[in-house]
Design an enzyme around this catalytic site. Structure first.
Site, mmCIF file in Angstrom:
data_model
loop_
_atom_site.group_PDB
_atom_site.id
_atom_site.type_symbol
_atom_site.label_atom_id
_atom_site.label_comp_id
_atom_site.label_asym_id
_atom_site.label_seq_id
_atom_site.Cartn_x
_atom_site.Cartn_y
_atom_site.Cartn_z
ATOM 1 C CB SER A 151 -0.858 0.006 1.271
ATOM 2 O OG SER A 151 -1.392 1.299 1.505
ATOM 3 C CE1 TYR A 164 -4.287 -2.101 5.186
ATOM 4 C CE2 TYR A 164 -3.211 -0.052 4.555
ATOM 5 C CZ TYR A 164 -3.920 -1.190 4.206
ATOM 6 O OH TYR A 164 -4.239 -1.424 2.896
HETATM 7 P P1 NAI Z 1 -11.428 -6.057 -0.231
HETATM 8 O O1 NAI Z 1 -12.028 -5.945 1.120
HETATM 9 O O2 NAI Z 1 -12.297 -5.954 -1.425
HETATM 10 O O3 NAI Z 1 -10.593 -7.400 -0.355
HETATM 11 C C1 NAI Z 1 -9.895 -7.955 0.710
HETATM 12 C C2 NAI Z 1 -9.716 -9.417 0.412
HETATM 13 O O4 NAI Z 1 -8.935 -9.995 1.434
HETATM 14 C C3 NAI Z 1 -11.042 -10.154 0.368
HETATM 15 O O5 NAI Z 1 -11.020 -11.089 -0.688
HETATM 16 C C4 NAI Z 1 -11.070 -10.877 1.699
HETATM 17 O O6 NAI Z 1 -11.783 -12.105 1.644
HETATM 18 C C5 NAI Z 1 -9.592 -11.150 1.901
HETATM 19 N N1 NAI Z 1 -9.280 -11.398 3.291
HETATM 20 C C6 NAI Z 1 -9.260 -10.538 4.329
HETATM 21 N N2 NAI Z 1 -8.948 -11.184 5.464
HETATM 22 C C7 NAI Z 1 -8.774 -12.482 5.116
HETATM 23 C C8 NAI Z 1 -8.459 -13.656 5.841
HETATM 24 N N3 NAI Z 1 -8.255 -13.636 7.169
HETATM 25 N N4 NAI Z 1 -8.362 -14.820 5.168
HETATM 26 C C9 NAI Z 1 -8.561 -14.850 3.834
HETATM 27 N N5 NAI Z 1 -8.867 -13.801 3.097
HETATM 28 C C10 NAI Z 1 -8.974 -12.615 3.742
HETATM 29 O O7 NAI Z 1 -10.305 -4.942 -0.247
HETATM 30 P P2 NAI Z 1 -9.135 -4.611 -1.290
HETATM 31 O O8 NAI Z 1 -9.010 -3.158 -1.273
HETATM 32 O O9 NAI Z 1 -9.321 -5.320 -2.570
HETATM 33 O O10 NAI Z 1 -7.863 -5.206 -0.524
HETATM 34 C C11 NAI Z 1 -6.912 -6.057 -1.144
HETATM 35 C C12 NAI Z 1 -5.528 -5.683 -0.680
HETATM 36 O O11 NAI Z 1 -5.228 -4.356 -1.160
HETATM 37 C C13 NAI Z 1 -5.358 -5.631 0.821
HETATM 38 O O12 NAI Z 1 -4.116 -6.225 1.167
HETATM 39 C C14 NAI Z 1 -5.340 -4.149 1.118
HETATM 40 O O13 NAI Z 1 -4.630 -3.874 2.296
HETATM 41 C C15 NAI Z 1 -4.670 -3.617 -0.117
HETATM 42 N N6 NAI Z 1 -4.837 -2.194 -0.387
HETATM 43 C C16 NAI Z 1 -6.085 -1.659 -0.625
HETATM 44 C C17 NAI Z 1 -6.214 -0.313 -0.886
HETATM 45 C C18 NAI Z 1 -7.546 0.339 -1.171
HETATM 46 O O14 NAI Z 1 -7.610 1.569 -1.280
HETATM 47 N N7 NAI Z 1 -8.618 -0.418 -1.333
HETATM 48 C C19 NAI Z 1 -5.045 0.577 -0.916
HETATM 49 C C20 NAI Z 1 -3.795 -0.095 -0.676
HETATM 50 C C21 NAI Z 1 -3.720 -1.432 -0.426
#
Ligand code: NAI
Length: 259
Positions: A151, A164
């Site tokens: 991130s 985070y």
């Molecule tokens: P999202 O909430 O749509 O996706 C998160 C994913 O991680 C989901 O598929 C969820 O099932 C999975 N997940 C969370 N905890 C879990 C666990 N204990 N076991 C298995 N799966 C788990 O959110 P997003 O934004 O797509 O997040 C994906 C990655 O991107 C994350 O690592 C987040 O930190 C990172 N990120 C997101 C940003 C944003 O602005 N949305 C910015 C920078 C990084």
């Protein structure tokens, strides 16, 4: 022969957190480029919906119900992914959670919740994928790509998000060490740093007018990123186009961090 560096036919990818947001954007890009893909996620309904979308690309696709905060579950899921798809060429540790609070009010429990999923689980995921890739390399089949979703909070000040931000910076160091250690096997390790992306994680911010005006208004591309914006980078790092590219951190934020 035609130059097709991004053709993933015959390659297999695992994407953790691949049932939504950035991970689903990556998984769909990989499938569209010809890869067989296994996604890991906790929610069965979201897994099923994502699987439908992946299968529409005509490749093998699998969805595994996995909680990556459980080390044994990660070990089992990597073995199961291998058993179902035969090999793993690219492993994307993308699953992540947010969870912030003013520093003076943060509890150890909140800290551990974030660090377990965003840091410990990346270590377990990389370790298990690397065991397979190294064993394969020792049999003469070198190569493999490890990718983590970090991130821009790894490089920005992220108020109320010490846990985070610490995890997202921690994985950058993990990537660099891994890149050096595994290069002899042809295995690369890299990180992607998303900026503000419209996913479930940022749902609350997307509805906040002041945030849209002040933060998104500063994004040179003048919009929120989308999951699909991460399809290309996933394909690149899974493909033979990136076989000499390792230990790197790629920012994808519509220009936010350089403005
Ligand atoms: P999202 O909430 O749509 O996706 C998160 C994913 O991680 C989901 O598929 C969820 O099932 C999975 N997940 C969370 N905890 C879990 C666990 N204990 N076991 C298995 N799966 C788990 O959110 P997003 O934004 O797509 O997040 C994906 C990655 O991107 C994350 O690592 C987040 O930190 C990172 N990120 C997101 C940003 C944003 O602005 N949305 C910015 C920078 C990084």
């Amino acid at each position: 022969m035609a130059f097709k560096p991004f053709d993933l036919t015959g390659k297999v990818a695992v994407v953790t957190g691949g049932n939504s947001g950035i991970g689903l954007g990556m998984a769909e890009g990989l499938a569209a480029a010809g890869a067989d893909v296994a996604i890991w996620g906790r929610n069965a309904d979201k897994n099923a919906a994502a699987l439908e979308r992946l299968k529409a690309h005509g490749r093998r696709a699998e969805a595994l119900a996995v909680d990556v905060s459980d080390e044994a579950a990660v070990v089992d899921a990597m073995a199961e992914s291998l058993a179902r798809l035969g090999r793993i060429d690219c492993c994307i540790a993308n699953a992540g959670v947010g969870g912030g609070a003013p520093l003076t009010e943060q509890t150890t429990e909140q800290w551990r919740k974030v660090t377990t999923v965003n840091l410990d689980a990346v270590f377990w995921t990389f370790r298990e994928a690397a065991k397979h890739m190294v064993a394969r390399a020792e049999e003469g089949d070198k190569g493999g790509s490890l990718l983590v979703t970090s991130s821009v909070s790894a490089i920005h000040g992220a108020p109320q998000n010490q846990a985070y931000a610490a995890t997202k910076a921690g994985v950058l160091a993990m990537v660099r060490g891994t890149a050096v250690e595994l290069a002899r096997h042809g295995i690369r390790a890299n990180a992607v740093l998303p900026g503000w992306i419209a996913t479930e994680m940022t749902e609350r911010l997307q509805k906040w007018d002041a945030f849209n005006e002040k933060a998104i208004g500063r994004v040179p591309m003048r919009r929120w990123g989308e999951g699909e914006d991460f399809a290309g980078i996933a394909v690149y790092f899974a493909s033979d186009a990136s076989t000499f590219h390792t230990g790197d951190s790629v920012v994808i934020d519509g220009g936010y961090s350089i403005f």
